[in-house]
Scaffold this motif. Structure first.
Motif, PDB file in Angstrom:
ATOM      1  N   ILE A   1       0.272 133.310 -90.101  1.00 33.66           N
ATOM      2  CA  ILE A   1       1.380 134.124 -90.596  1.00 33.66           C
ATOM      3  C   ILE A   1       0.824 135.457 -91.091  1.00 33.66           C
TER       4      ILE A   1
ATOM      5  N   HIS B   1       0.725 139.160 -92.646  1.00 33.47           N
ATOM      6  CA  HIS B   1       1.460 139.778 -93.748  1.00 33.47           C
ATOM      7  C   HIS B   1       1.058 141.227 -93.894  1.00 33.47           C
ATOM      8  N   TYR B   2       1.895 142.011 -94.563  1.00 32.20           N
ATOM      9  CA  TYR B   2       1.495 143.357 -94.933  1.00 32.20           C
ATOM     10  C   TYR B   2       2.131 143.749 -96.257  1.00 32.20           C
ATOM     11  N   LEU B   3       1.526 144.745 -96.894  1.00 29.48           N
ATOM     12  CA  LEU B   3       2.033 145.326 -98.131  1.00 29.48           C
ATOM     13  C   LEU B   3       1.856 146.837 -98.019  1.00 29.48           C
TER      14      LEU B   3
ATOM     15  N   TYR C   1       0.755 135.644-101.968  1.00 26.04           N
ATOM     16  CA  TYR C   1       1.116 136.871-101.282  1.00 26.04           C
ATOM     17  C   TYR C   1       2.608 137.159-101.440  1.00 26.04           C
ATOM     18  N   GLU C   2       3.423 136.131-101.356  1.00 29.47           N
ATOM     19  CA  GLU C   2       4.860 136.315-101.546  1.00 29.47           C
ATOM     20  C   GLU C   2       5.155 136.806-102.961  1.00 29.47           C
TER      21      GLU C   2
ATOM     22  N   PHE D   1       4.127 140.856-100.591  1.00 30.94           N
ATOM     23  CA  PHE D   1       3.742 140.990 -99.185  1.00 30.94           C
ATOM     24  C   PHE D   1       4.897 140.539 -98.299  1.00 30.94           C
ATOM     25  N   ILE D   2       4.981 141.134 -97.135  1.00 33.37           N
ATOM     26  CA  ILE D   2       6.035 140.826 -96.167  1.00 33.37           C
ATOM     27  C   ILE D   2       5.423 140.101 -94.982  1.00 33.37           C
ATOM     28  N   ARG D   3       6.056 138.996 -94.592  1.00 31.52           N
ATOM     29  CA  ARG D   3       5.596 138.225 -93.428  1.00 31.52           C
ATOM     30  C   ARG D   3       6.003 138.944 -92.147  1.00 31.52           C
ATOM     31  N   LEU D   4       5.126 138.896 -91.166  1.00 35.35           N
ATOM     32  CA  LEU D   4       5.367 139.588 -89.900  1.00 35.35           C
ATOM     33  C   LEU D   4       5.822 138.676 -88.771  1.00 35.35           C
TER      34      LEU D   4
ATOM     35  N   GLN E   1      -2.989 144.805 -94.654  1.00 41.32           N
ATOM     36  CA  GLN E   1      -2.484 143.842 -93.673  1.00 41.32           C
ATOM     37  C   GLN E   1      -3.423 142.659 -93.556  1.00 41.32           C
TER      38      GLN E   1
ATOM     39  N   LEU F   1      -0.217 131.702 -99.342  1.00 41.80           N
ATOM     40  CA  LEU F   1       1.132 132.133 -98.945  1.00 41.80           C
ATOM     41  C   LEU F   1       2.009 132.385-100.166  1.00 41.80           C
TER      42      LEU F   1
END
Length: 163
Positions: free
Chosen positions: A157, A159-161, A131-132, A136-139, A116, A128
């Motif tokens: 922003i 993020h987590y994976l 990570y995309e 990774f998913i934006r929170l 995270q 950004l």
């Protein structure tokens, strides 16, 4: 340029400090406001679950660094957090991607379940996009969550994976 990611050791300290402190002094990405010196820097890098350095193979120059550690304690200690720094003049050469992918593998080796990022600054477009591209998913977007060096608040922003 040939770069490899290696575990941090004392012989890399000065190079790691130069790269890390460059980002701190920029005041655009890290929450820290104070630079590290040889004592605080060594202690800082050694206190992490893992610290990695990106080293240019022919010159042995440190061109990037990352830290990996639990994001919280106890019942949330399976979630890790990381920070990455790439030497200013070498950004855009895929060193950041090498650091992040190595970090993901190291996090898995250390049995973390989620990686995270708490505060990716909205203007950090390269991070950004990276990570995309790595899934990774934006929170969400906490407004004004980061105070830039110029005293302007900027959105972050997280993020987590799932590892």
């Amino acid at each position: 340029m040939q770069v490899e990611i290696l575990p941090f050791k004392s012989s890399y300290l000065k190079g790691a400090l130069n790269v890390w402190n460059e980002v701190v002094l920029e005041g655009k990405a890290f929450p820290q406001t104070e630079v590290l010196n040889e004592k605080t820097g060594y202690d800082f890098f050694m206190a992490q679950s893992f610290s990695g350095v990106a080293v240019e193979k022919t010159t042995n120059e440190v061109v990037g660094v990352y830290i990996l550690h639990p994001n919280n304690v106890g019942r949330c200690s399976h979630i890790c957090n990381a920070s990455y720094a790439v030497k200013l003049e070498l950004r855009g050469n895929r060193i950041g991607k090498m650091l992040v992918t190595d970090c993901i593998e190291k996090a898995r080796e250390l049995s973390f379940r989620i990686l995270q990022f708490n505060a990716v600054v909205a203007s950090n477009k390269r991070a950004l996009a990276l990570y995309e591209s790595l899934g990774f998913i934006r929170l969400g977007i906490p407004p004004g969550g980061f105070l830039n060096k110029d005293n302007v608040y900027e959105d972050i922003i997280p993020h987590y994976l799932i590892l």
